[in-house]
Each structure stands twice: as C-alpha cells, then as structure tokens.
Design a protein around this motif. Structure first.
Motif, mmCIF file in Angstrom:
data_model
loop_
_atom_site.group_PDB
_atom_site.id
_atom_site.type_symbol
_atom_site.label_atom_id
_atom_site.label_comp_id
_atom_site.label_asym_id
_atom_site.label_seq_id
_atom_site.Cartn_x
_atom_site.Cartn_y
_atom_site.Cartn_z
ATOM 1 N N ILE A 106 -41.691 -16.632 -26.368
ATOM 2 C CA ILE A 106 -40.851 -15.511 -25.929
ATOM 3 C C ILE A 106 -39.623 -15.392 -26.817
ATOM 4 O O ILE A 106 -39.249 -14.302 -27.259
ATOM 5 N N GLN A 107 -38.990 -16.510 -27.095
ATOM 6 C CA GLN A 107 -37.794 -16.472 -27.937
ATOM 7 C C GLN A 107 -38.116 -15.968 -29.343
ATOM 8 O O GLN A 107 -37.342 -15.213 -29.927
ATOM 9 N N ALA A 108 -39.275 -16.342 -29.883
ATOM 10 C CA ALA A 108 -39.688 -15.851 -31.202
ATOM 11 C C ALA A 108 -39.898 -14.331 -31.159
ATOM 12 O O ALA A 108 -39.479 -13.612 -32.073
ATOM 13 N N SER A 109 -40.526 -13.834 -30.094
ATOM 14 C CA SER A 109 -40.739 -12.391 -29.953
ATOM 15 C C SER A 109 -39.413 -11.648 -29.829
ATOM 16 O O SER A 109 -39.205 -10.619 -30.464
ATOM 17 N N VAL A 110 -38.537 -12.158 -28.996
ATOM 18 C CA VAL A 110 -37.239 -11.503 -28.802
ATOM 19 C C VAL A 110 -36.443 -11.504 -30.103
ATOM 20 O O VAL A 110 -35.814 -10.505 -30.458
ATOM 21 N N ASN A 111 -36.495 -12.600 -30.835
ATOM 22 C CA ASN A 111 -35.773 -12.661 -32.112
ATOM 23 C C ASN A 111 -36.265 -11.600 -33.088
ATOM 24 O O ASN A 111 -35.475 -11.038 -33.844
ATOM 25 N N LYS A 112 -37.567 -11.300 -33.080
ATOM 26 C CA LYS A 112 -38.100 -10.230 -33.937
ATOM 27 C C LYS A 112 -37.570 -8.866 -33.490
ATOM 28 O O LYS A 112 -37.217 -8.037 -34.306
ATOM 29 N N ILE A 113 -37.515 -8.674 -32.187
ATOM 30 C CA ILE A 113 -37.134 -7.374 -31.642
ATOM 31 C C ILE A 113 -35.642 -7.099 -31.800
ATOM 32 O O ILE A 113 -35.253 -5.989 -32.140
ATOM 33 N N ILE A 114 -34.805 -8.083 -31.589
ATOM 34 C CA ILE A 114 -33.354 -7.828 -31.586
ATOM 35 C C ILE A 114 -32.758 -7.670 -32.983
ATOM 36 O O ILE A 114 -31.554 -7.466 -33.112
ATOM 37 N N GLN A 115 -33.575 -7.709 -33.990
ATOM 38 C CA GLN A 115 -33.062 -7.479 -35.345
ATOM 39 C C GLN A 115 -32.483 -6.075 -35.494
ATOM 40 O O GLN A 115 -31.643 -5.840 -36.356
ATOM 41 N N THR A 116 -32.917 -5.136 -34.648
ATOM 42 C CA THR A 116 -32.416 -3.760 -34.746
ATOM 43 C C THR A 116 -31.565 -3.364 -33.541
ATOM 44 O O THR A 116 -31.179 -2.213 -33.418
ATOM 45 N N GLY A 117 -31.289 -4.261 -32.641
ATOM 46 C CA GLY A 117 -30.473 -3.962 -31.456
ATOM 47 C C GLY A 117 -30.463 -5.154 -30.528
ATOM 48 O O GLY A 117 -31.164 -6.132 -30.759
ATOM 49 N N ASN A 118 -29.657 -5.083 -29.478
ATOM 50 C CA ASN A 118 -29.571 -6.249 -28.609
ATOM 51 C C ASN A 118 -30.213 -6.044 -27.247
ATOM 52 O O ASN A 118 -30.163 -6.921 -26.414
ATOM 53 N N GLU A 119 -30.805 -4.894 -26.995
ATOM 54 C CA GLU A 119 -31.455 -4.665 -25.716
ATOM 55 C C GLU A 119 -32.956 -4.899 -25.823
ATOM 56 O O GLU A 119 -33.585 -4.502 -26.789
ATOM 57 N N VAL A 120 -33.494 -5.555 -24.804
ATOM 58 C CA VAL A 120 -34.918 -5.855 -24.747
ATOM 59 C C VAL A 120 -35.406 -5.562 -23.334
ATOM 60 O O VAL A 120 -34.732 -5.911 -22.359
#
Length: 166
Positions: A106-120
C-alpha cells in the motif's frame, strides 16, 4: 499503474488460481489489461495451528479467534489448502499473518500516486460471501486508516458485493 489518471491497483487474494487467472478475459480491443506482479498480493501459507497454540505471542488475532477448538476443526476440514477456502476467520487470519506485506504494498502504491498531489482515495472492493474478502475487509480499512489517519486527504470508499441469495 496509469500515470495519466494517477491510479494504482492492489489485488489481494489467498487463491493462486484467482490471483493469476490468464484466461484471456483481461483484454480490451486485443490489448492485455492484466495486473502486473506489483499490483498483486498473495496471502497464504500462514501457520494458524501454531498461532492458536501461542495466542500470547499473537496479540493481533487473540481478540477475535473465539473458540480455538472450533477453529482447529475448521482448519482440519479445509483439507490443508493454504487459502481461506471461503471461511471468514481463515481470510482474516491470513490477512493478519501478511499485514506487513500489505502495508508495504500500500505504501509503495501511495508513494507512486502522491508524486503529483497529496490526496489519495482508496477504493476497497470485496465480496461478503466468505473467505479472504469478507474476512479481511475490516482489517484492510483499519490498516489504511492507521497508515493514513487524515480522512480529508486519504478517503476510504468500500464497495462490498453480497453474493449469497437470501
């Protein structure tokens, strides 16, 4: 992972067969849509017998195990297969035994996503028929909220399918 839509997936199951299906259904206009290995998490092969014998050393399961002997019979009836076999408690146990792998994925996925913003926004999808999905959904939500406590920047939506006929 789709960089344009900023989406990532994590499919969790205790069944190799379901997790690695490659029957040609995962295609669109001839292009494969199957998830890659980083988007799959197999949870199995946990020693529940040993955990039941040592509940003091397994505080994460102690509160919900219930009657240990009833659970032992369930394990024996499962025929030694490593998955949850459509048993909620087995699905919950398998998730508990693999929670460290889940958190890392999960942390690896979130780290990929938050590269362009901080909301998930987490979209948790499961069935409630028994086994891995219904056994682990509450724990998945609890782990997500533990890892990401701010509900304003890390929303959790749950999609639960009831497959049993009433």
């Amino acid at each position: 992972s789709d960089p344009l839509a900023n989406i990532d997936y994590l499919y969790i199951d205790s069944s190799d067969d379901e997790l690695n299906k490659s029957d040609g259904l995962w295609q669109w206009l001839g292009e494969p849509l199957a998830l890659g290995p980083d988007s799959k998490l197999l949870i199995k092969d946990a020693d529940m017998e040993s955990a039941l014998d040592n509940l003091r050393q397994n505080p994460g399961i102690r509160g919900w195990v219930g009657d240990r002997e009833l659970l032992r019979k369930m394990l024996q009836n499962a025929g030694g297969t490593p998955g949850a076999n459509q048993r909620r408690r087995l699905g919950r146990f398998l998730f508990a035994a693999n929670v460290t792998k889940f958190n890392a994925a999960i942390q690896a996925s979130v780290n990929k996503i938050i590269q362009t913003g901080n909301e998930v926004t987490f979209h948790v999808c499961c069935t409630l028929a028994g086994g891995t999905g219904s056994g682990s959904v509450a724990d998945v939500i609890s782990q997500l909220r533990k890892l990401y406590p701010d509900a304003n920047t890390h929303r959790i939506l749950v999609y639960a399918l009831i497959t049993d006929q009433a």
